[in-house]
Design a protein around this motif. Structure first.
Motif, PDB file in Angstrom:
ATOM      1  N   TYR A 157      -6.654   1.307  -1.093  1.00 41.21           N
ATOM      2  CA  TYR A 157      -7.467   2.456  -1.474  1.00 41.21           C
ATOM      3  C   TYR A 157      -7.776   3.347  -0.267  1.00 41.21           C
ATOM      4  O   TYR A 157      -8.438   4.374  -0.398  1.00 41.21           O
ATOM      5  N   THR A 158      -7.320   2.990   0.912  1.00 43.32           N
ATOM      6  CA  THR A 158      -7.477   3.877   2.056  1.00 43.32           C
ATOM      7  C   THR A 158      -6.477   5.017   1.950  1.00 43.32           C
ATOM      8  O   THR A 158      -5.427   4.896   1.312  1.00 43.32           O
ATOM      9  N   TRP A 159      -6.801   6.135   2.590  1.00 41.63           N
ATOM     10  CA  TRP A 159      -5.930   7.313   2.520  1.00 41.63           C
ATOM     11  C   TRP A 159      -4.511   6.980   2.979  1.00 41.63           C
ATOM     12  O   TRP A 159      -3.530   7.386   2.358  1.00 41.63           O
ATOM     13  N   GLU A 160      -4.414   6.218   4.073  1.00 42.36           N
ATOM     14  CA  GLU A 160      -3.094   5.933   4.644  1.00 42.36           C
ATOM     15  C   GLU A 160      -2.215   5.124   3.697  1.00 42.36           C
ATOM     16  O   GLU A 160      -0.998   5.296   3.656  1.00 42.36           O
ATOM     17  N   ASN A 161      -2.824   4.235   2.934  1.00 43.84           N
ATOM     18  CA  ASN A 161      -2.053   3.308   2.105  1.00 43.84           C
ATOM     19  C   ASN A 161      -2.089   3.630   0.614  1.00 43.84           C
ATOM     20  O   ASN A 161      -1.445   2.930  -0.174  1.00 43.84           O
ATOM     21  N   ALA A 162      -2.832   4.655   0.231  1.00 43.83           N
ATOM     22  CA  ALA A 162      -2.950   4.972  -1.195  1.00 43.83           C
ATOM     23  C   ALA A 162      -1.598   5.388  -1.775  1.00 43.83           C
ATOM     24  O   ALA A 162      -0.741   5.949  -1.080  1.00 43.83           O
ATOM     25  N   PRO A 177      10.203  -3.695   4.302  1.00 43.83           N
ATOM     26  CA  PRO A 177       8.938  -3.185   3.750  1.00 43.83           C
ATOM     27  C   PRO A 177       9.165  -2.161   2.651  1.00 43.83           C
ATOM     28  O   PRO A 177      10.192  -1.474   2.621  1.00 43.83           O
ATOM     29  N   ASN A 178       8.206  -2.060   1.729  1.00 43.07           N
ATOM     30  CA  ASN A 178       8.184  -1.004   0.706  1.00 43.07           C
ATOM     31  C   ASN A 178       9.423  -1.017  -0.182  1.00 43.07           C
ATOM     32  O   ASN A 178      10.000   0.036  -0.481  1.00 43.07           O
ATOM     33  N   VAL A 179       9.823  -2.212  -0.596  1.00 45.13           N
ATOM     34  CA  VAL A 179      11.014  -2.360  -1.436  1.00 45.13           C
ATOM     35  C   VAL A 179      10.631  -3.087  -2.725  1.00 45.13           C
ATOM     36  O   VAL A 179       9.952  -4.120  -2.697  1.00 45.13           O
ATOM     37  N   VAL A 180      11.074  -2.548  -3.868  1.00 44.34           N
ATOM     38  CA  VAL A 180      10.915  -3.185  -5.175  1.00 44.34           C
ATOM     39  C   VAL A 180      12.311  -3.520  -5.690  1.00 44.34           C
ATOM     40  O   VAL A 180      13.177  -2.640  -5.742  1.00 44.34           O
ATOM     41  N   LEU A 181      12.520  -4.767  -6.070  1.00 39.06           N
ATOM     42  CA  LEU A 181      13.847  -5.228  -6.487  1.00 39.06           C
ATOM     43  C   LEU A 181      13.770  -5.884  -7.862  1.00 39.06           C
ATOM     44  O   LEU A 181      12.810  -6.584  -8.179  1.00 39.06           O
ATOM     45  N   SER A 182      14.814  -5.658  -8.677  1.00 35.15           N
ATOM     46  CA  SER A 182      14.940  -6.341  -9.965  1.00 35.15           C
ATOM     47  C   SER A 182      16.412  -6.669 -10.196  1.00 35.15           C
ATOM     48  O   SER A 182      17.298  -5.981  -9.680  1.00 35.15           O
ATOM     49  N   PRO A 183      16.720  -7.723 -10.959  1.00 40.79           N
ATOM     50  CA  PRO A 183      18.094  -8.232 -11.083  1.00 40.79           C
ATOM     51  C   PRO A 183      18.903  -7.572 -12.203  1.00 40.79           C
ATOM     52  O   PRO A 183      19.272  -8.211 -13.188  1.00 40.79           O
ATOM     53  N   HIS A 184      19.200  -6.280 -12.050  1.00 43.05           N
ATOM     54  CA  HIS A 184      20.063  -5.540 -12.981  1.00 43.05           C
ATOM     55  C   HIS A 184      19.537  -5.657 -14.415  1.00 43.05           C
ATOM     56  O   HIS A 184      20.248  -6.055 -15.343  1.00 43.05           O
ATOM     57  N   LEU A 189       5.670   3.528  -6.335  1.00 47.06           N
ATOM     58  CA  LEU A 189       4.707   4.527  -5.868  1.00 47.06           C
ATOM     59  C   LEU A 189       3.288   3.973  -5.806  1.00 47.06           C
ATOM     60  O   LEU A 189       2.479   4.402  -4.976  1.00 47.06           O
ATOM     61  N   ARG A 190       2.963   3.002  -6.677  1.00 48.48           N
ATOM     62  CA  ARG A 190       1.586   2.491  -6.770  1.00 48.48           C
ATOM     63  C   ARG A 190       1.455   1.054  -6.244  1.00 48.48           C
ATOM     64  O   ARG A 190       0.440   0.403  -6.478  1.00 48.48           O
ATOM     65  N   HIS A 191       2.459   0.555  -5.522  1.00 47.35           N
ATOM     66  CA  HIS A 191       2.389  -0.765  -4.853  1.00 47.35           C
ATOM     67  C   HIS A 191       2.156  -1.916  -5.837  1.00 47.35           C
ATOM     68  O   HIS A 191       1.535  -2.928  -5.481  1.00 47.35           O
ATOM     69  N   VAL A 192       2.642  -1.805  -7.049  1.00 56.04           N
ATOM     70  CA  VAL A 192       2.321  -2.820  -8.057  1.00 56.04           C
ATOM     71  C   VAL A 192       2.872  -4.204  -7.700  1.00 56.04           C
ATOM     72  O   VAL A 192       2.119  -5.196  -7.734  1.00 56.04           O
ATOM     73  N   PRO A 193       4.155  -4.356  -7.341  1.00 51.54           N
ATOM     74  CA  PRO A 193       4.642  -5.717  -7.061  1.00 51.54           C
ATOM     75  C   PRO A 193       3.949  -6.393  -5.879  1.00 51.54           C
ATOM     76  O   PRO A 193       3.513  -7.549  -6.015  1.00 51.54           O
ATOM     77  N   PRO A 194       3.786  -5.740  -4.711  1.00 53.49           N
ATOM     78  CA  PRO A 194       3.095  -6.453  -3.626  1.00 53.49           C
ATOM     79  C   PRO A 194       1.636  -6.730  -3.936  1.00 53.49           C
ATOM     80  O   PRO A 194       1.111  -7.790  -3.574  1.00 53.49           O
ATOM     81  N   ALA A 195       0.946  -5.805  -4.611  1.00 54.80           N
ATOM     82  CA  ALA A 195      -0.456  -6.030  -4.945  1.00 54.80           C
ATOM     83  C   ALA A 195      -0.605  -7.232  -5.876  1.00 54.80           C
ATOM     84  O   ALA A 195      -1.524  -8.055  -5.722  1.00 54.80           O
TER      85      ALA A 195
END
Length: 346
Positions: free
Chosen positions: A157-162, A296-303, A137-143
């Motif tokens: 921090y823009t409205w579209e991407n917040a 896009p917009n995917v967070v992945l972790s290895p089980h 929800l907060r874009h932590v891995p790509p950021a």
């Protein structure tokens, strides 16, 4: 003297089992321990002969079980052939919620009681599920990745991407077992509205039980927590994915087979699915050309949902208590095949 095989791995080690059993039984001096170690999790688990999610070789396990009456394990492959070749075996403790690495029918026929460890990773998995929600929800891995690469993403921090908050959001839990109930309590502390679908569940305070279609339509975050059975395989299929609220986040920390992965890349590209967070997959590990690795917009972790030291400690403690009860001729609390007792070889 009772001989116990501690068939561990690199997460739940043989010494963890042995120490827990010694602490739980009345007379540890009456026990003899032998051990076997598989290479999981450095090598993924998988099907072995006629059992699932197992690690190790059947022939090696059979050799280690000769003269053994009690075995404790997490991943060892107790296939039908094991019970045919190990007549001394009377009890198996499996320190996981679902003992799918044991042929339960063969164990019952052989008079071998099998106990499991329900809830051993519930806290860890619940915390991890909420962690994935927050990360997505907060874009932590790509950021994080972009900042390390030298890019300052001020446009987040823009409205579209917040990002979005959990507070005030409706979160739908598919399945309401021990992990999901803890997840619900954590989410309520954030101020989320929690709804759930589970046709077999008892009510949970503050959680509204709804049918699956209603959950998908209402939820801004959908988190999967059901067991994988023939009934729940691809429970979230293309039709149900299209029913989800546009822009919703989908999280799966349960089992990869609950989710049909094929429609996901197109749904992410179109924006109908606002985000995806996965800890489990239909094939583990996923292949290098898997489309979701670059979606896009995917967070992945290895089980990793259950990968805490407390999980390993809790699991061996639960199983050690089962061993103590079995050796003391008391009723085990978590036996999955109580019918085996009538046939137990004494």
């Amino acid at each position: 003297m009772t001989t116990i095989l501690t068939a561990g791995d690199l997460f739940v080690r043989p010494t963890h089992f042995a120490d827990a059993v010694r602490a739980a039984v009345a007379d540890p001096s009456a026990l003899k321990f032998t051990e076997l170690t598989s290479s999981w999790p450095l090598e993924p688990f998988g099907p072995v002969e006629n059992v699932e999610e197992a690690s190790g070789a059947v022939d090696e396990l059979i050799a280690a079980l000769q003269g053994v009456e009690v075995a404790v394990t997490q991943m060892a492959p107790f296939s039908a052939r094991v019970f045919e070749a190990c007549p001394d075996l009377r009890f198996i403790g499996v320190c996981r919620g679902g003992p799918v690495n044991v042929d339960i029918d063969a164990a019952t026929e052989a008079g071998v009681l099998v106990s499991n460890a329900p809830g051993r990773n519930a806290q860890a998995a619940a915390e991890f599920a909420v962690g994935l929600m927050l990360a997505a929800l907060r874009h932590v891995p790509p950021a994080d990745a972009e900042l390390r690469a030298g890019t300052w993403r001020g446009d987040y921090y823009t409205w579209e991407n917040a990002g979005r908050e959990l507070g005030g959001e409706t979160v739908g839990l598919v399945g309401l077992g021990s992990i999901s109930r803890i997840t619900a309590r954590i989410l309520q502390a954030f101020g989320a509205v929690v709804i759930a679908h589970d046709p077999y569940a008892e009510p949970e305070p503050g959680v509204e039980l709804v049918d699956l279609d209603e959950l998908l339509v209402r939820s801004g975050v959908v988190s999967l927590h059901a067991r994988l059975t023939p009934e729940t395989h691809h429970l979230i299929n293309s039709e149900r994915l299209h029913r989800m609220r546009p822009g919703a986040l989908l999280v799966n920390t349960a089992r990869g087979g609950l989710l049909d992965h094929r429609p996901l890349p197109d749904l992410l590209a179109s924006g109908h699915l606002g985000g995806l967070a996965l800890d489990v997959y239909d094939v583990e590990p996923p292949p290098e050309d898997w489309p979701l690795l670059s979606a896009p917009n995917v967070v992945l972790s290895p089980h990793l949902a259950g990968a805490t030291r407390q999980t390993a400690e809790r699991a061996t403690e639960i199983i050690a208590e089962e061993v103590a009860r079995f050796l003391g001729d008391a009723e085990c609390r978590h036996t999955v095949n109580p019918g085996a007792r009538a046939k137990a070889r004494r």
